[in-house]
Design an enzyme around this catalytic site. Structure first.
Site, PDB file in Angstrom:
ATOM      1  N   SER A  27       3.319  -5.011  -1.270  1.00 22.38           N
ATOM      2  CA  SER A  27       3.773  -3.865  -2.046  1.00 22.38           C
ATOM      3  C   SER A  27       2.695  -3.429  -3.034  1.00 22.38           C
ATOM      4  O   SER A  27       1.525  -3.786  -2.868  1.00 22.38           O
ATOM      5  CB  SER A  27       5.081  -4.213  -2.764  1.00 22.38           C
ATOM      6  OG  SER A  27       5.662  -3.050  -3.310  1.00 22.38           O
ATOM      7  N   ASN A  28       3.060  -2.665  -4.050  1.00 20.28           N
ATOM      8  CA  ASN A  28       2.112  -2.208  -5.068  1.00 20.28           C
ATOM      9  C   ASN A  28       2.842  -2.112  -6.408  1.00 20.28           C
ATOM     10  O   ASN A  28       4.031  -2.414  -6.497  1.00 20.28           O
ATOM     11  CB  ASN A  28       1.491  -0.855  -4.656  1.00 20.28           C
ATOM     12  CG  ASN A  28       2.544   0.197  -4.449  1.00 20.28           C
ATOM     13  OD1 ASN A  28       3.265   0.563  -5.367  1.00 20.28           O
ATOM     14  ND2 ASN A  28       2.662   0.687  -3.213  1.00 20.28           N
TER      15      ASN A  28
END
Ligand code: C5P
Length: 216
Positions: A27-28
């Site tokens: 993810s981020n």
């Protein structure tokens, strides 16, 4: 400000989670704050708003039709299922560009050797909308850049057939992921550029919607 009364606005926000195995994902750092602030402001302007949101702890008001999704594929499917109906698309989600090619059915066991995960591209939602959009639909993309900001943002605007693109640079203090403030420039397909000061995300949302409403 009832300028968006009768208009249907679709907004994507937040990060996506791309599963590696049943307990891990890629993810981020996106919080979803900017996109949710835009959704709230669009509702305040009288729009009917659908928010397609990746995993985010940020709450949204009950007037917003919120569809929570996990992966880029889920977000793509949710947007494409409804795209005909909308007047304005604001795609602020930080969609993962890559996902694991194979998702392990069971938790991957630790070994003493290194682990390589093969990645493949995720579907590009804004580009897919750009290739299908009607003349009367307005498509707004986001560009989060760390270098060559303007040039990269212009490239995205053209390549993805957007009408407007909101640029935020990670070089600006207080802008971007997780902060309650942001500093943006907005480019349109006629080469107009508006540059705004560092402001709260609620104020930035007002600037973004005013620019969209004024766009011809
Ligand atoms: O190319 P880049 O990912 O930087 O483009 C950012 C813009 O594209 C944002 O509006 C983002 O929401 C959108 N995007 C998308 N689907 C993807 C990747 C990005 O809609 N798979």
């Amino acid at each position: 400000m009832p300028e968006l009364r009768g208009k249907k606005v679709l907004i994507t926000a937040g990060p996506t989670h791309e599963p590696i195995d049943p307990v891990r994902f890629i993810s981020n750092h996106s919080s979803g704050k900017m996109g949710i602030a835009i959704a709230e402001e669009a509702v305040a302007n009288g729009a009917e708003v659908t928010l397609i949101c990746g995993p985010s702890n940020v709450k949204s008001s009950k007037e917003i039709n919120r569809i929570n999704v996990q992966s880029a594929q889920n977000m793509f499917d949710a947007v494409m299922a409804e795209q005909q109906e909308y007047d304005v698309f604001i795609l602020s989600a930080a969609v993962a560009d890559y996902r694991p090619k194979f998702v392990a059915e069971n938790k991957i066991k630790k070994k003493d050797t290194q682990l390589t995960i093969e990645l493949e591209s995720t579907p590009d939602i804004v580009a897919a909308l750009g290739s299908k959009k009607r003349e009367d639909q307005v498509l707004v993309g986001f560009a989060l850049e760390t270098n060559n900001e303007l040039e990269n943002a212009k490239g995205k605007l053209t390549k993805k057939n957007c009408d407007l693109i909101v640029l935020n640079s990670l070089q600006d203090a207080g802008a971007g992921f997780g902060h309650d403030t942001n500093k943006v420039s907005i480019l349109d397909r006629h080469n107009n550029i508006s540059t705004f000061e560092l402001k709260s995300k609620a104020e930035v949302a007002k600037d973004i919607l005013r620019t969209i409403i004024a766009f011809k």
